[in-house]
Design a protein around this motif. Structure first.
Motif, PDB file in Angstrom:
ATOM      1  N   ILE A 194       0.842  -1.206   0.000  1.00  0.00           N
ATOM      2  CA  ILE A 194       0.000   0.000   0.000  1.00  0.00           C
ATOM      3  C   ILE A 194       0.873   1.250   0.000  1.00  0.00           C
ATOM      4  N   GLU A 195       1.886   1.258   0.858  1.00  0.00           N
ATOM      5  CA  GLU A 195       2.791   2.409   0.960  1.00  0.00           C
ATOM      6  C   GLU A 195       3.532   2.669  -0.340  1.00  0.00           C
ATOM      7  N   GLU A 196       3.964   1.598  -1.013  1.00  0.00           N
ATOM      8  CA  GLU A 196       4.737   1.714  -2.251  1.00  0.00           C
ATOM      9  C   GLU A 196       3.863   1.742  -3.509  1.00  0.00           C
ATOM     10  N   ASN A 197       2.542   1.638  -3.324  1.00  0.00           N
ATOM     11  CA  ASN A 197       1.598   1.597  -4.452  1.00  0.00           C
ATOM     12  C   ASN A 197       1.974   0.519  -5.459  1.00  0.00           C
ATOM     13  N   ILE A 198       2.177  -0.698  -4.931  1.00  0.00           N
ATOM     14  CA  ILE A 198       2.588  -1.804  -5.785  1.00  0.00           C
ATOM     15  C   ILE A 198       1.867  -3.075  -5.335  1.00  0.00           C
ATOM     16  N   GLY A 199       1.595  -3.941  -6.289  1.00  0.00           N
ATOM     17  CA  GLY A 199       0.963  -5.214  -5.959  1.00  0.00           C
ATOM     18  C   GLY A 199       1.325  -6.273  -6.983  1.00  0.00           C
ATOM     19  N   PRO A 200       1.325  -7.542  -6.558  1.00  0.00           N
ATOM     20  CA  PRO A 200       1.634  -8.617  -7.492  1.00  0.00           C
ATOM     21  C   PRO A 200       0.437  -8.907  -8.394  1.00  0.00           C
ATOM     22  N   ILE A 201       0.727  -9.219  -9.642  1.00  0.00           N
ATOM     23  CA  ILE A 201      -0.323  -9.641 -10.566  1.00  0.00           C
ATOM     24  C   ILE A 201       0.106 -10.955 -11.210  1.00  0.00           C
ATOM     25  N   ILE A 202      -0.876 -11.699 -11.665  1.00  0.00           N
ATOM     26  CA  ILE A 202      -0.602 -12.988 -12.303  1.00  0.00           C
ATOM     27  C   ILE A 202      -1.062 -12.924 -13.751  1.00  0.00           C
ATOM     28  N   PHE A 203      -0.167 -13.312 -14.656  1.00  0.00           N
ATOM     29  CA  PHE A 203      -0.498 -13.393 -16.080  1.00  0.00           C
ATOM     30  C   PHE A 203      -1.069 -14.756 -16.432  1.00  0.00           C
ATOM     31  N   ARG A 204      -0.513 -15.790 -15.812  1.00  0.00           N
ATOM     32  CA  ARG A 204      -0.910 -17.167 -16.113  1.00  0.00           C
ATOM     33  C   ARG A 204      -0.769 -17.987 -14.837  1.00  0.00           C
ATOM     34  N   GLU A 205      -1.763 -18.832 -14.602  1.00  0.00           N
ATOM     35  CA  GLU A 205      -1.689 -19.773 -13.480  1.00  0.00           C
ATOM     36  C   GLU A 205      -2.390 -21.046 -13.922  1.00  0.00           C
ATOM     37  N   GLU A 206      -1.670 -22.174 -13.769  1.00  0.00           N
ATOM     38  CA  GLU A 206      -2.277 -23.435 -14.153  1.00  0.00           C
ATOM     39  C   GLU A 206      -1.879 -24.524 -13.176  1.00  0.00           C
ATOM     40  N   CYS A 207      -2.738 -25.516 -13.104  1.00  0.00           N
ATOM     41  CA  CYS A 207      -2.524 -26.596 -12.150  1.00  0.00           C
ATOM     42  C   CYS A 207      -2.590 -27.938 -12.868  1.00  0.00           C
ATOM     43  N   LEU A 208      -1.634 -28.771 -12.559  1.00  0.00           N
ATOM     44  CA  LEU A 208      -1.637 -30.155 -13.012  1.00  0.00           C
ATOM     45  C   LEU A 208      -2.084 -30.990 -11.807  1.00  0.00           C
ATOM     46  N   PHE A 209      -3.275 -31.552 -11.900  1.00  0.00           N
ATOM     47  CA  PHE A 209      -3.844 -32.345 -10.813  1.00  0.00           C
ATOM     48  C   PHE A 209      -3.363 -33.783 -10.954  1.00  0.00           C
ATOM     49  N   LYS A 210      -2.717 -34.298  -9.919  1.00  0.00           N
ATOM     50  CA  LYS A 210      -2.141 -35.635  -9.990  1.00  0.00           C
ATOM     51  C   LYS A 210      -2.828 -36.627  -9.064  1.00  0.00           C
ATOM     52  N   ARG A 211      -3.339 -36.136  -7.943  1.00  0.00           N
ATOM     53  CA  ARG A 211      -3.940 -37.021  -6.954  1.00  0.00           C
ATOM     54  C   ARG A 211      -4.980 -36.222  -6.167  1.00  0.00           C
ATOM     55  N   GLU A 212      -6.084 -36.837  -5.850  1.00  0.00           N
ATOM     56  CA  GLU A 212      -7.101 -36.110  -5.105  1.00  0.00           C
ATOM     57  C   GLU A 212      -6.669 -35.920  -3.650  1.00  0.00           C
ATOM     58  N   ILE A 213      -7.088 -34.793  -3.106  1.00  0.00           N
ATOM     59  CA  ILE A 213      -6.840 -34.479  -1.697  1.00  0.00           C
ATOM     60  C   ILE A 213      -8.181 -34.629  -0.987  1.00  0.00           C
ATOM     61  N   LYS A 214      -8.160 -35.334   0.144  1.00  0.00           N
ATOM     62  CA  LYS A 214      -9.402 -35.621   0.866  1.00  0.00           C
ATOM     63  C   LYS A 214      -9.358 -35.040   2.270  1.00  0.00           C
ATOM     64  N   PHE A 215     -10.523 -34.934   2.856  1.00  0.00           N
ATOM     65  CA  PHE A 215     -10.642 -34.460   4.236  1.00  0.00           C
ATOM     66  C   PHE A 215      -9.812 -35.375   5.134  1.00  0.00           C
ATOM     67  N   GLY A 216      -8.996 -34.777   5.996  1.00  0.00           N
ATOM     68  CA  GLY A 216      -8.139 -35.555   6.883  1.00  0.00           C
ATOM     69  C   GLY A 216      -6.721 -35.742   6.369  1.00  0.00           C
TER      70      GLY A 216
END
Length: 143
Positions: free
Chosen positions: A49-71
């Motif tokens: 906020i002080e520096e008037n700067i923030g990160p931005i994302i051009f591309r984001e992708e996910c390769l799903f390999k295994r399901e994540i479950k509760f616990g």
């Protein structure tokens, strides 16, 4: 730094109707890990906020390999795969591991810094470069 990670507790609200983690939550887990690193290394929201700067994302992708479950015990690792010398543009990778022995997903993203006043790409303050220098690097890291 050898490695940086955050442990994630899977909540009931993170699940989809198939009783595994909803696909969009994977991205949230990566963002949590990334922003935790930033904050812990001086790249705080107050600084942005002080520096008037923030990160931005051009591309984001996910390769799903295994399901994540509760616990499941989930840990998200952060690595830097590319970075300009001034840290103005960068690429990162997150690996999501279940019990540290099963790779659940790999998230890759390309980002930069934006001047929040003029809404244009910008060079970040020196503390960003200092923080980015501490991010663990991928084996094929290049600048």
């Amino acid at each position: 730094m050898q490695e940086y990670s955050k442990k994630i507790e899977i909540r009931w609200a993170d699940l989809d109707p198939n009783f595994h983690v909803l696909h969009s939550k994977y991205y949230d887990f990566g963002a949590y890990c990334r922003m935790s690193f930033f904050t812990e290394h001086g790249i705080t929201t107050a600084l942005m906020i002080e520096e008037n700067i923030g990160p931005i994302i051009f591309r984001e992708e996910c390769l799903f390999k295994r399901e994540i479950k509760f616990g499941d015990e989930l840990e998200v690792f952060l690595k830097l795969s590319k970075c300009r010398e001034d840290a103005s543009r960068w690429s990162m990778m997150h690996e999501l591991w279940i019990n540290r022995d099963a790779l659940a997903a790999v998230i890759t993203l390309d980002g930069a810094w934006m001047d929040t006043r003029i809404r244009k790409l910008a060079k970040p303050p020196v503390i960003c470069k200092t923080g980015f220098d501490l991010i663990p690097k991928t084996e094929n890291f290049n600048q």
